[in-house]
Design a protein around this motif. Structure first.
Motif, PDB file in Angstrom:
ATOM      1  N   GLY A 177      -6.723   8.745  -5.028  1.00 30.01           N
ATOM      2  CA  GLY A 177      -5.874   8.684  -6.211  1.00 30.01           C
ATOM      3  C   GLY A 177      -4.590   9.482  -6.013  1.00 30.01           C
ATOM      4  N   ALA A 178      -4.738  10.685  -5.481  1.00 28.58           N
ATOM      5  CA  ALA A 178      -3.577  11.541  -5.262  1.00 28.58           C
ATOM      6  C   ALA A 178      -2.673  10.946  -4.188  1.00 28.58           C
ATOM      7  N   LEU A 179      -3.293  10.333  -3.192  1.00 24.45           N
ATOM      8  CA  LEU A 179      -2.533   9.713  -2.113  1.00 24.45           C
ATOM      9  C   LEU A 179      -1.662   8.589  -2.662  1.00 24.45           C
ATOM     10  N   ARG A 180      -2.265   7.826  -3.608  1.00 23.96           N
ATOM     11  CA  ARG A 180      -1.523   6.714  -4.197  1.00 23.96           C
ATOM     12  C   ARG A 180      -0.313   7.236  -4.970  1.00 23.96           C
ATOM     13  N   LYS A 181      -0.494   8.320  -5.692  1.00 18.31           N
ATOM     14  CA  LYS A 181       0.634   8.897  -6.447  1.00 18.31           C
ATOM     15  C   LYS A 181       1.678   9.466  -5.495  1.00 18.31           C
ATOM     16  N   PHE A 182       1.200  10.047  -4.404  1.00 18.18           N
ATOM     17  CA  PHE A 182       2.099  10.678  -3.431  1.00 18.18           C
ATOM     18  C   PHE A 182       2.981   9.649  -2.734  1.00 18.18           C
ATOM     19  N   ARG A 183       2.346   8.521  -2.353  1.00 23.35           N
ATOM     20  CA  ARG A 183       3.099   7.510  -1.626  1.00 23.35           C
ATOM     21  C   ARG A 183       4.253   6.999  -2.484  1.00 23.35           C
ATOM     22  N   TRP A 184       5.351   6.808  -1.860  1.00 22.34           N
ATOM     23  CA  TRP A 184       6.583   6.265  -2.431  1.00 22.34           C
ATOM     24  C   TRP A 184       7.306   7.252  -3.351  1.00 22.34           C
ATOM     25  N   SER A 185       6.543   8.055  -4.145  1.00 17.18           N
ATOM     26  CA  SER A 185       7.274   9.007  -4.971  1.00 17.18           C
ATOM     27  C   SER A 185       7.750  10.174  -4.107  1.00 17.18           C
ATOM     28  N   GLU A 186       7.011  10.493  -3.036  1.00 15.40           N
ATOM     29  CA  GLU A 186       7.419  11.580  -2.142  1.00 15.40           C
ATOM     30  C   GLU A 186       7.975  11.047  -0.820  1.00 15.40           C
ATOM     31  N   VAL A 187       7.307  10.045  -0.262  1.00 16.99           N
ATOM     32  CA  VAL A 187       7.740   9.463   1.005  1.00 16.99           C
ATOM     33  C   VAL A 187       7.832   7.955   0.849  1.00 16.99           C
ATOM     34  N   LEU A 195       3.198   7.145  14.519  1.00 12.99           N
ATOM     35  CA  LEU A 195       3.540   8.385  13.826  1.00 12.99           C
ATOM     36  C   LEU A 195       4.085   8.085  12.426  1.00 12.99           C
ATOM     37  N   ALA A 196       4.985   7.075  12.350  1.00 12.85           N
ATOM     38  CA  ALA A 196       5.590   6.737  11.062  1.00 12.85           C
ATOM     39  C   ALA A 196       4.508   6.349  10.047  1.00 12.85           C
ATOM     40  N   LEU A 197       3.562   5.506  10.480  1.00 13.19           N
ATOM     41  CA  LEU A 197       2.516   5.061   9.561  1.00 13.19           C
ATOM     42  C   LEU A 197       1.585   6.213   9.189  1.00 13.19           C
ATOM     43  N   ALA A 198       1.286   7.066  10.178  1.00 12.15           N
ATOM     44  CA  ALA A 198       0.369   8.174   9.913  1.00 12.15           C
ATOM     45  C   ALA A 198       0.950   9.149   8.897  1.00 12.15           C
ATOM     46  N   LEU A 199       2.282   9.272   8.869  1.00 17.39           N
ATOM     47  CA  LEU A 199       2.916  10.189   7.932  1.00 17.39           C
ATOM     48  C   LEU A 199       2.649   9.789   6.484  1.00 17.39           C
ATOM     49  N   MET A 200       2.392   8.485   6.268  1.00 19.99           N
ATOM     50  CA  MET A 200       2.041   8.042   4.920  1.00 19.99           C
ATOM     51  C   MET A 200       0.568   7.684   4.828  1.00 19.99           C
ATOM     52  N   ARG A 201      -0.146   7.985   5.874  1.00 20.22           N
ATOM     53  CA  ARG A 201      -1.555   7.596   6.002  1.00 20.22           C
ATOM     54  C   ARG A 201      -1.735   6.095   5.807  1.00 20.22           C
ATOM     55  N   LEU A 202      -0.807   5.326   6.353  1.00 21.87           N
ATOM     56  CA  LEU A 202      -0.889   3.872   6.260  1.00 21.87           C
ATOM     57  C   LEU A 202      -1.470   3.256   7.526  1.00 21.87           C
ATOM     58  N   GLU A 253       0.834  -1.192   0.000  1.00 23.13           N
ATOM     59  CA  GLU A 253       0.000   0.000   0.000  1.00 23.13           C
ATOM     60  C   GLU A 253       0.874   1.249   0.000  1.00 23.13           C
ATOM     61  N   GLY A 254       1.936   1.187   0.798  1.00 22.26           N
ATOM     62  CA  GLY A 254       2.858   2.312   0.868  1.00 22.26           C
ATOM     63  C   GLY A 254       3.532   2.594  -0.460  1.00 22.26           C
ATOM     64  N   LYS A 255       3.735   1.544  -1.241  1.00 23.50           N
ATOM     65  CA  LYS A 255       4.384   1.707  -2.545  1.00 23.50           C
ATOM     66  C   LYS A 255       3.488   2.415  -3.549  1.00 23.50           C
ATOM     67  N   GLY A 256       2.219   2.599  -3.173  1.00 23.63           N
ATOM     68  CA  GLY A 256       1.303   3.299  -4.072  1.00 23.63           C
ATOM     69  C   GLY A 256       0.807   2.417  -5.202  1.00 23.63           C
ATOM     70  N   LEU A 257       0.783   1.094  -4.980  1.00 21.81           N
ATOM     71  CA  LEU A 257       0.260   0.198  -6.014  1.00 21.81           C
ATOM     72  C   LEU A 257      -1.247   0.369  -6.125  1.00 21.81           C
ATOM     73  N   SER A 258      -1.789  -0.028  -7.283  1.00 21.44           N
ATOM     74  CA  SER A 258      -3.233   0.066  -7.450  1.00 21.44           C
ATOM     75  C   SER A 258      -3.900  -0.985  -6.566  1.00 21.44           C
ATOM     76  N   PRO A 259      -5.121  -0.705  -6.073  1.00 24.24           N
ATOM     77  CA  PRO A 259      -5.803  -1.666  -5.216  1.00 24.24           C
ATOM     78  C   PRO A 259      -5.939  -3.028  -5.900  1.00 24.24           C
ATOM     79  N   ARG A 260      -6.120  -3.000  -7.230  1.00 19.51           N
ATOM     80  CA  ARG A 260      -6.274  -4.269  -7.952  1.00 19.51           C
ATOM     81  C   ARG A 260      -5.001  -5.103  -7.849  1.00 19.51           C
ATOM     82  N   ARG A 261      -3.861  -4.444  -8.029  1.00 18.37           N
ATOM     83  CA  ARG A 261      -2.583  -5.147  -7.951  1.00 18.37           C
ATOM     84  C   ARG A 261      -2.365  -5.695  -6.530  1.00 18.37           C
TER      85      ARG A 261
END
Lengths: 330, 327
Positions: free
Chosen positions: B84-94, B52-59, A233-241
């Motif tokens: 959608g924006a969160l998904r793009k933000f994750r890993w590319s920014e944090v 805190l660590a997880l919340a920073l990525m909203r995980l 999830e942290g990697k920003g993968l699509s929910p489907r993946r």
């Protein structure tokens, strides 16, 4: 996967089969009753005159070798079984047990294998969705319904299905596997097979889908708590993946183990479905063999059932390392 | 800390619903972090640092929930992003190097594919050849052979897995790397090497880093600033050298005096007492039942986090009085 692994699995397969043959030999002989006497009683009960009954019994006992010492009977039985000579059916005399089984086998495989695989696939997807936090809310409401389904035995479901879809509205045939005296291999013949197989198949799918869904739900909940899911999830993968590649892919592993066993035991487990629908498969054959104390046929069917379980476990052992790389190096 | 901070957390509160009560795992926490800086966060288990660590990525997952606050990263308010924006933000920014990297990799997928799916999720236009080249390059950069890409996680040692996780963390060159006890499952020798690798790649890509842990020695070698959390609150923050030379908060003092020292022979000192339950915090300062310097006011009034020196913030009545920052 090394050759020694494959060879060990195959050796295990034969060991299981030999044990089964031995048990198979002993158990019917512990049961009361005498097969020849049983046939005679059947004839007598139909009002037929049987002269010299004692001589006939003796002649048949000699013919089937029932007077030989146990050890001779046993060795002969093992030898014959391993060459797939399962003897002659008593109730369908003079047909061989093997030919009886081979006639019934395709029906059972067709009906049960297909229905079980459908139930497995459907149940696994539904079960995975039950545990998936992102699935729509109405999916959650399936859970109690599936629990009820998984608790109802096959044969009861068969009777309900039979009543609701065949007897009452008359949409489906009451039983049998095909119209007329023999199945035909045309397009119409195929549709006819599907038409007849639908209800028994439906009851097996309905009875199985709950089991698979609940198993999958449990496995899925376990996998969803794993670190690699958080990371996915942290990697920003699509929910489907994440759903297919990370969650379901891992949760399916224990399910596949159950599938191999279920495929093996499905045949015996749904004897009553075949009986309810007069479906000419192994279960129906076994039912009739039991009714007429047909030793050789019972043994033959039981042997085949063990063979199917052992075979499916063998196949599982050989394909499981492909699904779970951790099994590969042992 | 510097003029335009990369990350600024303002008054963040995260709580867990337990029955009808809410346990505040992170309570009104504020901090800032400049680009390229390394901040260590230490605290006992249950002090809220992983939350805190997880919340920073909203995980964070239910029952955890962000009650209030703001997390700004490079001007983006993370808590306001849609899915959608969160998904793009994750890993590319944090990016995250998770706690217990042992289970951080999917056991049934090869290393290459686990890195490639991350790249594909963010860089649609990158060709398969470029992706593979990038993965090989990253593995070499963290000190692994490129052949590791063709292996499954169970075929790797703990240290190798952790290196894969580091390579994975920098695959998109994020602005911030969060390392949640990145070496807790490794032996001491491997820990050191892995931390060096982590510092190297972090410096190369110029990312800021938040490192979470409770190993003070490891922190001393790895971070520029140290923040101490106690029962969900930030109680002490200082540049790392200052922190060790002259700890201010009584809790920090006890933490440092409990470290074994090679120079002097003395019995190991612990901190008496237990961290309080988050559901039943004492009134006033949460540390007061264990504090050797406790004053009457500590039992009644929660001390605010106050800047006592440049770059040093402490939440303690006694320290505040000594510095005379309070009227």
């Amino acid at each position: 996967m090394s050759w020694s692994y494959v060879l060990r699995r195959i050796a295990m397969f034969f060991a299981v089969v030999l044990c089964a043959v031995t048990v198979n030999f002993i158990v019917p002989r512990l049961a009361p009753g005498d097969p020849t006497a049983a046939v005679l009683e059947q004839l007598l009960s139909r009002g037929q005159q049987v002269e010299g009954a004692a001589d006939i019994v003796a002649a048949y006992r000699a013919r089937f070798g029932l007077d030989d010492p146990m050890i001779v009977q046993y060795l002969r039985y093992v030898g014959n079984t391993l060459t797939l000579d399962l003897g002659t059916s008593i109730s369908y005399f003079p047909q061989s047990v093997t030919s009886q089984i081979l006639t019934a086998l395709p029906w059972t495989i067709g009906l049960l294998a297909i229905s079980t695989v459908i139930a497995f696939g459907l149940g696994s997807v539904v079960g995975a969705l039950l545990a998936w936090p992102g699935s729509p809310h109405f999916v959650r409401s399936f859970a109690p319904f599936l629990m009820v389904l998984s608790a109802i035995p096959y044969y009861l479901l068969a009777l309900i299905v039979l009543y609701v879809l065949a007897i009452w509205p008359g949409w489906f045939p009451l039983g049998g596997a095909y119209s007329g005296s023999a199945p035909s291999f045309s397009l119409n013949g195929l549709l006819d097979l599907l038409y007849h197989g639908f209800l028994p198949g439906l009851s097996i799918v309905l009875a199985g889908v709950g089991f698979w869904a609940l198993g999958m739900r449990g496995a899925m909940i376990g996998v969803l708590g794993e670190d690699y899911l958080t990371l996915a999830e942290g990697k920003g993968l699509s929910p489907r993946r994440i759903f297919f590649g990370y969650a379901m892919r891992n949760a399916l592993l224990p399910q596949v183990t159950s599938l191999a066993i279920a495929l093996g035991t499905a045949a015996s487990g749904s004897v009553l479905v075949e009986v309810a629908f007069n479906y000419p498969g192994i279960g129906y054959l076994l039912f009739n063999a039991l009714k007429s104390s047909d030793y050789f046929l019972i043994q033959g069917v039981a042997f085949f059932l063990v063979l199917t379980v052992a075979l499916s476990v063998l196949v599982l052992d050989l394909i499981y390392p492909l699904l779970d790389p951790r099994i590969r190096r042992q | 800390m510097i003029d335009a901070p990369l990350l600024s957390i303002n008054d963040l509160s995260v709580s867990y619903a337990i029955g009808n009560e809410r346990a505040r795992a992170v309570d009104g926490l504020s901090l800032t972090l400049g680009a390229g800086q390394r901040l260590g966060i230490v605290g006992e288990s249950g002090s809220g640092k992983s939350t805190l660590a997880l919340a920073l990525m909203r995980l964070h997952k239910p029952p955890a929930m962000i009650d209030s606050g703001q997390i700004l990263l490079g001007g983006t308010d993370i808590l306001r992003l849609d899915q959608g924006a969160l998904r793009k933000f994750r890993w590319s920014e944090v990016a995250l190097i998770p706690q217990g990297a042992m289970n951080a990799l999917n056991p049934v997928i090869k290393v290459r594919e686990q890195m490639a799916d991350t790249i594909r999720a963010h860089r649609r236009d990158m060709s398969a050849r470029d992706i593979n080249k990038r993965i090989d390059e990253l593995l070499v950069r963290v000190g692994l052979s490129t052949s590791v890409a063709g292996l499954y996680p169970h075929e790797l040692s703990g240290g190798m897995k952790q290196r894969v996780c580091i390579a994975l963390a920098i695959v998109l060159e994020p602005k911030l790397i969060i390392a949640d006890e990145p070496t807790s499952a490794l032996d001491v020798v491997v820990q050191r090497v892995v931390i060096e690798t982590l510092k190297d790649v972090q410096a190369q890509i110029g990312a800021a880093m938040i490192m979470i842990g409770h190993d003070m020695g490891l922190m001393a070698q790895s971070v520029d600033h140290l923040a101490v959390m106690y029962a969900g609150r930030l109680v002490d923050q200082a540049p790392i050298r200052e922190f060790f030379r002259r700890p201010l908060h009584p809790y920090s003092q006890l933490l440092i005096s409990s470290l074994p020292s090679p120079d002097e022979t003395r019995p190991l000192a612990g901190i008496p007492g237990m961290q309080p339950s988050l559901l039943d915090l004492p009134a006033g300062c949460a540390f007061h039942p264990r504090c050797p310097l406790v004053q009457p006011i500590c039992r009644e009034v929660m001390p605010p986090l106050e800047t006592v020196e440049p770059h040093r913030r402490v939440a303690c009545h006694v320290v505040a009085e000594a510095y005379n920052v309070r009227a």
